[in-house]
Design a protein around this motif. Sequence first.
Motif, PDB file in Angstrom:
ATOM      1  N   ALA A   1       9.385   2.814  -8.210  1.00 50.34           N
ATOM      2  CA  ALA A   1       9.487   1.363  -8.388  1.00 50.34           C
ATOM      3  C   ALA A   1       8.664   0.646  -7.331  1.00 50.34           C
ATOM      4  O   ALA A   1       8.745   0.956  -6.140  1.00 50.34           O
ATOM      5  N   LEU A   2       7.835  -0.300  -7.777  1.00 54.13           N
ATOM      6  CA  LEU A   2       6.996  -1.080  -6.869  1.00 54.13           C
ATOM      7  C   LEU A   2       7.515  -2.507  -6.788  1.00 54.13           C
ATOM      8  O   LEU A   2       7.983  -3.073  -7.779  1.00 54.13           O
ATOM      9  N   GLU A   3       7.435  -3.090  -5.594  1.00 56.25           N
ATOM     10  CA  GLU A   3       7.722  -4.509  -5.461  1.00 56.25           C
ATOM     11  C   GLU A   3       6.854  -5.062  -4.349  1.00 56.25           C
ATOM     12  O   GLU A   3       6.815  -4.494  -3.251  1.00 56.25           O
ATOM     13  N   ASN A   4       6.135  -6.127  -4.650  1.00 57.85           N
ATOM     14  CA  ASN A   4       5.225  -6.745  -3.676  1.00 57.85           C
ATOM     15  C   ASN A   4       4.290  -5.717  -3.033  1.00 57.85           C
ATOM     16  O   ASN A   4       4.031  -5.769  -1.831  1.00 57.85           O
ATOM     17  N   GLY A   5       3.840  -4.757  -3.841  1.00 60.07           N
ATOM     18  CA  GLY A   5       2.845  -3.811  -3.350  1.00 60.07           C
ATOM     19  C   GLY A   5       3.415  -2.661  -2.545  1.00 60.07           C
ATOM     20  O   GLY A   5       2.672  -1.841  -2.017  1.00 60.07           O
TER      21      GLY A   5
ATOM     22  N   LEU B   1      -1.372  -3.763  -2.652  1.00 56.48           N
ATOM     23  CA  LEU B   1      -0.637  -2.527  -2.367  1.00 56.48           C
ATOM     24  C   LEU B   1      -0.606  -2.375  -0.845  1.00 56.48           C
ATOM     25  O   LEU B   1      -1.586  -2.675  -0.185  1.00 56.48           O
ATOM     26  N   ALA B   2       0.549  -1.910  -0.320  1.00 55.43           N
ATOM     27  CA  ALA B   2       0.651  -1.756   1.127  1.00 55.43           C
ATOM     28  C   ALA B   2       1.306  -0.425   1.464  1.00 55.43           C
ATOM     29  O   ALA B   2       2.400  -0.128   0.988  1.00 55.43           O
ATOM     30  N   ASP B   3       0.617   0.374   2.256  1.00 52.79           N
ATOM     31  CA  ASP B   3       1.151   1.632   2.782  1.00 52.79           C
ATOM     32  C   ASP B   3       1.820   2.488   1.724  1.00 52.79           C
ATOM     33  O   ASP B   3       2.963   2.935   1.895  1.00 52.79           O
TER      34      ASP B   3
ATOM     35  N   MET C   1      -1.334  16.822  -8.336  1.00 53.01           N
ATOM     36  CA  MET C   1      -2.248  16.180  -9.294  1.00 53.01           C
ATOM     37  C   MET C   1      -2.740  14.826  -8.760  1.00 53.01           C
ATOM     38  O   MET C   1      -3.922  14.550  -8.767  1.00 53.01           O
ATOM     39  N   ILE C   2      -1.761  14.032  -8.260  1.00 51.81           N
ATOM     40  CA  ILE C   2      -2.124  12.763  -7.632  1.00 51.81           C
ATOM     41  C   ILE C   2      -1.536  12.730  -6.234  1.00 51.81           C
ATOM     42  O   ILE C   2      -0.370  13.093  -6.042  1.00 51.81           O
ATOM     43  N   SER C   3      -2.348  12.319  -5.280  1.00 50.42           N
ATOM     44  CA  SER C   3      -1.823  12.178  -3.930  1.00 50.42           C
ATOM     45  C   SER C   3      -2.406  10.923  -3.299  1.00 50.42           C
ATOM     46  O   SER C   3      -3.618  10.726  -3.291  1.00 50.42           O
ATOM     47  N   MET C   4      -1.516  10.032  -2.822  1.00 46.02           N
ATOM     48  CA  MET C   4      -1.971   8.819  -2.129  1.00 46.02           C
ATOM     49  C   MET C   4      -1.394   8.838  -0.720  1.00 46.02           C
ATOM     50  O   MET C   4      -0.215   9.124  -0.534  1.00 46.02           O
ATOM     51  N   ARG C   5      -2.222   8.571   0.268  1.00 43.14           N
ATOM     52  CA  ARG C   5      -1.763   8.560   1.664  1.00 43.14           C
ATOM     53  C   ARG C   5      -2.105   7.228   2.301  1.00 43.14           C
ATOM     54  O   ARG C   5      -3.273   6.881   2.400  1.00 43.14           O
ATOM     55  N   ASN C   6      -1.066   6.509   2.719  1.00 42.01           N
ATOM     56  CA  ASN C   6      -1.236   5.227   3.434  1.00 42.01           C
ATOM     57  C   ASN C   6      -2.206   4.289   2.719  1.00 42.01           C
ATOM     58  O   ASN C   6      -3.039   3.659   3.347  1.00 42.01           O
ATOM     59  N   VAL C   7      -2.093   4.230   1.408  1.00 42.38           N
ATOM     60  CA  VAL C   7      -3.066   3.438   0.659  1.00 42.38           C
ATOM     61  C   VAL C   7      -2.688   1.969   0.653  1.00 42.38           C
ATOM     62  O   VAL C   7      -1.546   1.604   0.347  1.00 42.38           O
ATOM     63  N   SER C   8      -3.641   1.135   1.055  1.00 44.49           N
ATOM     64  CA  SER C   8      -3.463  -0.309   0.970  1.00 44.49           C
ATOM     65  C   SER C   8      -4.643  -0.906   0.233  1.00 44.49           C
ATOM     66  O   SER C   8      -5.750  -0.386   0.303  1.00 44.49           O
ATOM     67  N   LYS C   9      -4.387  -1.980  -0.488  1.00 44.77           N
ATOM     68  CA  LYS C   9      -5.473  -2.704  -1.143  1.00 44.77           C
ATOM     69  C   LYS C   9      -5.233  -4.186  -0.969  1.00 44.77           C
ATOM     70  O   LYS C   9      -4.186  -4.704  -1.344  1.00 44.77           O
ATOM     71  N   LYS C  10      -6.210  -4.842  -0.364  1.00 47.84           N
ATOM     72  CA  LYS C  10      -6.106  -6.291  -0.173  1.00 47.84           C
ATOM     73  C   LYS C  10      -7.230  -6.960  -0.932  1.00 47.84           C
ATOM     74  O   LYS C  10      -8.395  -6.645  -0.710  1.00 47.84           O
ATOM     75  N   TYR C  11      -6.897  -7.868  -1.837  1.00 42.57           N
ATOM     76  CA  TYR C  11      -7.942  -8.672  -2.479  1.00 42.57           C
ATOM     77  C   TYR C  11      -8.224  -9.886  -1.610  1.00 42.57           C
ATOM     78  O   TYR C  11      -9.355 -10.280  -1.407  1.00 42.57           O
TER      79      TYR C  11
ATOM     80  N   VAL D   1       7.401   1.609 -12.385  1.00 42.94           N
ATOM     81  CA  VAL D   1       7.994   0.356 -12.871  1.00 42.94           C
ATOM     82  C   VAL D   1       7.833  -0.735 -11.830  1.00 42.94           C
ATOM     83  O   VAL D   1       7.630  -0.480 -10.644  1.00 42.94           O
ATOM     84  N   GLY D   2       7.940  -1.960 -12.318  1.00 44.61           N
ATOM     85  CA  GLY D   2       7.828  -3.112 -11.428  1.00 44.61           C
ATOM     86  C   GLY D   2       7.459  -4.353 -12.228  1.00 44.61           C
ATOM     87  O   GLY D   2       6.953  -4.257 -13.333  1.00 44.61           O
ATOM     88  N   HIS D   3       7.778  -5.535 -11.653  1.00 44.06           N
ATOM     89  CA  HIS D   3       7.436  -6.784 -12.334  1.00 44.06           C
ATOM     90  C   HIS D   3       5.927  -6.984 -12.356  1.00 44.06           C
ATOM     91  O   HIS D   3       5.189  -6.275 -11.657  1.00 44.06           O
ATOM     92  N   SER D   4       5.511  -7.993 -13.106  1.00 46.19           N
ATOM     93  CA  SER D   4       4.087  -8.354 -13.058  1.00 46.19           C
ATOM     94  C   SER D   4       3.746  -8.740 -11.616  1.00 46.19           C
ATOM     95  O   SER D   4       4.535  -9.406 -10.955  1.00 46.19           O
ATOM     96  N   GLY D   5       2.594  -8.303 -11.171  1.00 38.88           N
ATOM     97  CA  GLY D   5       2.191  -8.649  -9.812  1.00 38.88           C
ATOM     98  C   GLY D   5       2.772  -7.738  -8.754  1.00 38.88           C
ATOM     99  O   GLY D   5       2.560  -7.953  -7.558  1.00 38.88           O
ATOM    100  N   SER D   6       3.519  -6.697  -9.177  1.00 43.96           N
ATOM    101  CA  SER D   6       4.110  -5.803  -8.177  1.00 43.96           C
ATOM    102  C   SER D   6       3.097  -4.785  -7.660  1.00 43.96           C
ATOM    103  O   SER D   6       3.337  -4.139  -6.643  1.00 43.96           O
ATOM    104  N   GLY D   7       1.963  -4.639  -8.364  1.00 44.12           N
ATOM    105  CA  GLY D   7       0.932  -3.702  -7.898  1.00 44.12           C
ATOM    106  C   GLY D   7       0.681  -2.548  -8.847  1.00 44.12           C
ATOM    107  O   GLY D   7      -0.091  -1.645  -8.530  1.00 44.12           O
ATOM    108  N   LYS D   8       1.326  -2.574 -10.025  1.00 44.15           N
ATOM    109  CA  LYS D   8       1.143  -1.464 -10.978  1.00 44.15           C
ATOM    110  C   LYS D   8      -0.320  -1.332 -11.413  1.00 44.15           C
ATOM    111  O   LYS D   8      -0.886  -0.227 -11.431  1.00 44.15           O
ATOM    112  N   SER D   9      -0.904  -2.460 -11.786  1.00 45.72           N
ATOM    113  CA  SER D   9      -2.293  -2.415 -12.278  1.00 45.72           C
ATOM    114  C   SER D   9      -3.234  -1.936 -11.185  1.00 45.72           C
ATOM    115  O   SER D   9      -4.138  -1.131 -11.443  1.00 45.72           O
ATOM    116  N   THR D  10      -3.020  -2.417  -9.962  1.00 41.84           N
ATOM    117  CA  THR D  10      -3.852  -1.979  -8.845  1.00 41.84           C
ATOM    118  C   THR D  10      -3.736  -0.474  -8.661  1.00 41.84           C
ATOM    119  O   THR D  10      -4.735   0.229  -8.467  1.00 41.84           O
ATOM    120  N   PHE D  11      -2.486   0.029  -8.764  1.00 41.69           N
ATOM    121  CA  PHE D  11      -2.218   1.455  -8.638  1.00 41.69           C
ATOM    122  C   PHE D  11      -3.069   2.248  -9.637  1.00 41.69           C
ATOM    123  O   PHE D  11      -3.761   3.207  -9.290  1.00 41.69           O
TER     124      PHE D  11
END
Lengths: 305, 228
Positions: free
Chosen positions: B209-213, B18-20, B1-11, B34-44
């Motif tokens: 779980a996400l942390e620092n992207g 998000l990194a790799d 349903m969802i597939s992400m490959r080596n996805v990075s996002k730099k503002y 899950v993850g703290h604020s700023g961990s990359g959830k919203s970007t995801f």
Amino acid sequence: MGINPGYFVGEAFQSFRRNWVMSLVAVTIIYISLLVMGAFFLTGTLLNKVVSSFEQKVSISVFLKDGAAPADVQSLQQNLVADKRIKGVDYVSKAQALEKFKERTKNVPQLVEQLRGNPLPASLEVSLVDPRQVREVVKTIEADANLAKVIKNPGNPEADDIKYAQEVVDRLFQATNVVRLFVAVFMVLLFIVSLVLIGNTIRLAIYSRRREIGIMRLVGASNWFISTPFLMEGVIQSTLGALLAILTLVLAQSFIVPWLQSTLRFLPVTITSAALGQLSALLLLSGIVIGLLGSGAATRRYLKV
Amino acid sequence: MISMRNVSKKYAADKPALADVDVEIGSGEFVFLVGHSGSGKSTFIKLLLREILPSTGEITVAGQDVVKMKNWKVPYLRRNIGCVFQDFKLLPNKTTYENVAFALEVIGRSKHVIRTQVPEVLRLVGLEEKVDSYPDELSGGEQQRVSIARAFVNRPPMLLADEPTGNLDPATSLGIMSLLNRINKTGTTILIATHDREMVDSMRKRVIALENGRIIRDQSRGVYGYGD
């Protein structure tokens, strides 16, 4: 898909009610712009009639000396007819000239009675395709070798023998050109103002519905579905302005034209229903174009679709 | 349903949001992000909805290549993803029924479809008694049910919930979670971004779980973790 077209119209009218002050301003400005445009259009058609009636009168008369050789007159006439700038050349004999003179002066018959014989010269009446070329055509006629043989004073033809009403035409064209330029500039300015105002009402409409738009995006409403009500709103505003302008002009001309006719008896002042049809089409079309451009630019900019 | 490959996002250049990220979420799964604020959830989540494009990498959602997708096709992608948010995003001047029907109207569904599907989904979320209530007459939990009904009324293959219980008390949150669980049982993929520790721990579903992207943990039947 079962989209109800009434949805878009309904949305557009609802938004019209919500921002009615801005909408009213936009409609008013479009109304004024189109009113100016339409008034100019009508004045233009009237002026064209008047100018063309003058144009028909602007012909060049070449007066012939008595006893000019018919062969020379004929070859001059043939040369002139061959010229593309010349619509036609009529030969008026001495007898015809006298008839015309009698016709013109029939209120004062003593004038003709006092004439001994027929002092009026025969002439060639040259009518032009474009009256603005009068001077050039006169130069060509003067250059014609046959001319010297058929007129009284070959040394200075323009003294007596060639007559034309140049200045009237020149002034007429100058005046209409200045008016045309002035109105064109004024209209461009009014159009820009109309565009900005329509754009602004659409911006307000988008702003007041930003929550709904956000949700529409979220659930996957297509871009055209989101923007159509706003385009519709712009077109409705400008169409309303156009209809009001058409109504005003049609009413106004039905009072003004009869008055002009009674004051300017010597000029042909009429507006045909065909001209009124053209006017309506022109204003409606311009209105719709302004509305689409203004609201299109606003939706592009503020909806980012 | 969802597939992400080596996805990075730099503002910004230095710190990636998000990194790799490499992730596969199958059809019918129930996943906590899950993850703290700023961990990359919203970007995801924004990447999945194609509100933004990744700097690098490939993303596929419901069989569609999100990165190469033409702009005008994005609305059709979103029809496959039902969205639920912390602040409900209901229209205040519309009733429960109208709020849910709105989602079908604006994608051009016929009146007939609307008349059958809206009552059905309102029954599913347990709001058949509140069809004519306006949002300000409803409790927070009820408003969230309306927003879930709106997200699900078009029967999308997947639901995306961003902090769905962020504004709700624990008892109400439990009700919302069991509703989402029931929807999951119909075969709908569910992805919930949250930092509601108790909820995640009690549900025992897959946790990413996400942390620092970066993805630091991906376990089935997992817990919230982070040890704090």
